[in-house]
Design an enzyme around this catalytic site. Structure first.
Site, PDB file in Angstrom:
ATOM      1  N   VAL A 118       0.832  -1.202   0.000  1.00  0.00           N
ATOM      2  CA  VAL A 118       0.000   0.000   0.000  1.00  0.00           C
ATOM      3  C   VAL A 118       0.871   1.259   0.000  1.00  0.00           C
ATOM      4  O   VAL A 118       0.885   2.022  -0.959  1.00  0.00           O
ATOM      5  CB  VAL A 118      -0.951   0.015   1.221  1.00  0.00           C
ATOM      6  CG1 VAL A 118      -1.836   1.260   1.201  1.00  0.00           C
ATOM      7  CG2 VAL A 118      -1.812  -1.245   1.250  1.00  0.00           C
ATOM      8  N   CYS A 119       1.609   1.449   1.080  1.00  0.00           N
ATOM      9  CA  CYS A 119       2.334   2.697   1.282  1.00  0.00           C
ATOM     10  C   CYS A 119       3.627   2.800   0.477  1.00  0.00           C
ATOM     11  O   CYS A 119       4.212   3.880   0.385  1.00  0.00           O
ATOM     12  CB  CYS A 119       2.615   2.884   2.771  1.00  0.00           C
ATOM     13  SG  CYS A 119       1.114   2.878   3.773  1.00  0.00           S
TER      14      CYS A 119
END
Length: 210
Positions: A118-119
């Site tokens: 995700v990040c």
């Protein structure tokens, strides 16, 4: 005799450390937590030694994710580094973070943090789309499962992101052991955080002294 421009050097990239925070770490299962912390210390310490432009960004630090790892705070104290806190999962979509990263003027961007899928995927693919040369230090990243981490790395590599490891990052910056201005600091960093390799450095120094 000239090195490849594809190699990292202290002055040709920006390092972005993303969401190395307690709440993100609690659920990280793709890498042993002590190993993650050690690798984080290596890249934070290495970037500090070589004066690499470095940005530390957090997500919902006060309301959810908590403080950054001590290894980040050691080399980049919040009081002097000014962490950038976000609400966006993708750092690239946060106006302040985007401005801070792009303002460094470096066409190579190196990413590490939590979680990989995700990040890290978000800013990696976004920066790549804008023409940046993007590297991810994969052993200083982690995710909720090994598969989540591995698929994220595969996705980024297929898109053109370049994977590397924490030790590789530091040694690529040192490049030449005759570079005396950073030699002692790098070998001390390796002795402390470099695992078996660091013990080997310690052993060699001690034995050669005799």
């Amino acid at each position: 005799m000239k090195p490849s421009p594809d190699l990292l050097a202290p002055d040709n990239h920006t390092l972005v450390l993303i969401d190395f925070e307690g709440q993100m770490g609690f659920a990280t299962k793709s890498i042993a937590f002590n190993e993650l912390r050690t690798n984080t210390a290596l890249i934070a310490g290495g970037s500090k030694i070589f004066n690499v432009p470095t940005i530390v960004t957090t997500v919902a630090e006060k309301s959810f994710s908590g403080p950054v790892f001590p290894e980040i705070e050691t080399f980049y104290p919040q009081a002097t580094s000014g962490y950038l806190d976000r609400t966006t999962m993708n750092t690239w979509e946060d106006a302040n973070a985007y401005k801070a990263i792009t303002a460094k003027g470096k066409k190579k961007i190196v990413l590490a943090g939590l979680w990989t899928s995700v990040c890290i995927v978000g800013p990696a693919l976004s920066a790549l789309h804008e023409g940046y040369d993007v590297f991810v230090i994969t052993d200083a990243c982690g995710d909720v499962t090994p598969e989540a981490h591995e698929r994220a790395v595969q996705r980024m590599v297929h898109a053109g992101v370049k994977p590397m490891t924490s030790v590789q990052y530091v040694l690529e910056l040192q490049r030449d052991w005759a570079r005396q201005e950073t030699y002692a600091a790098v070998t001390d960093l390796m002795k402390k955080y470099g695992g078996a390799y660091g013990i080997g450095v310690q052993y060699a120094h001690e034995m050669l002294a005799h």
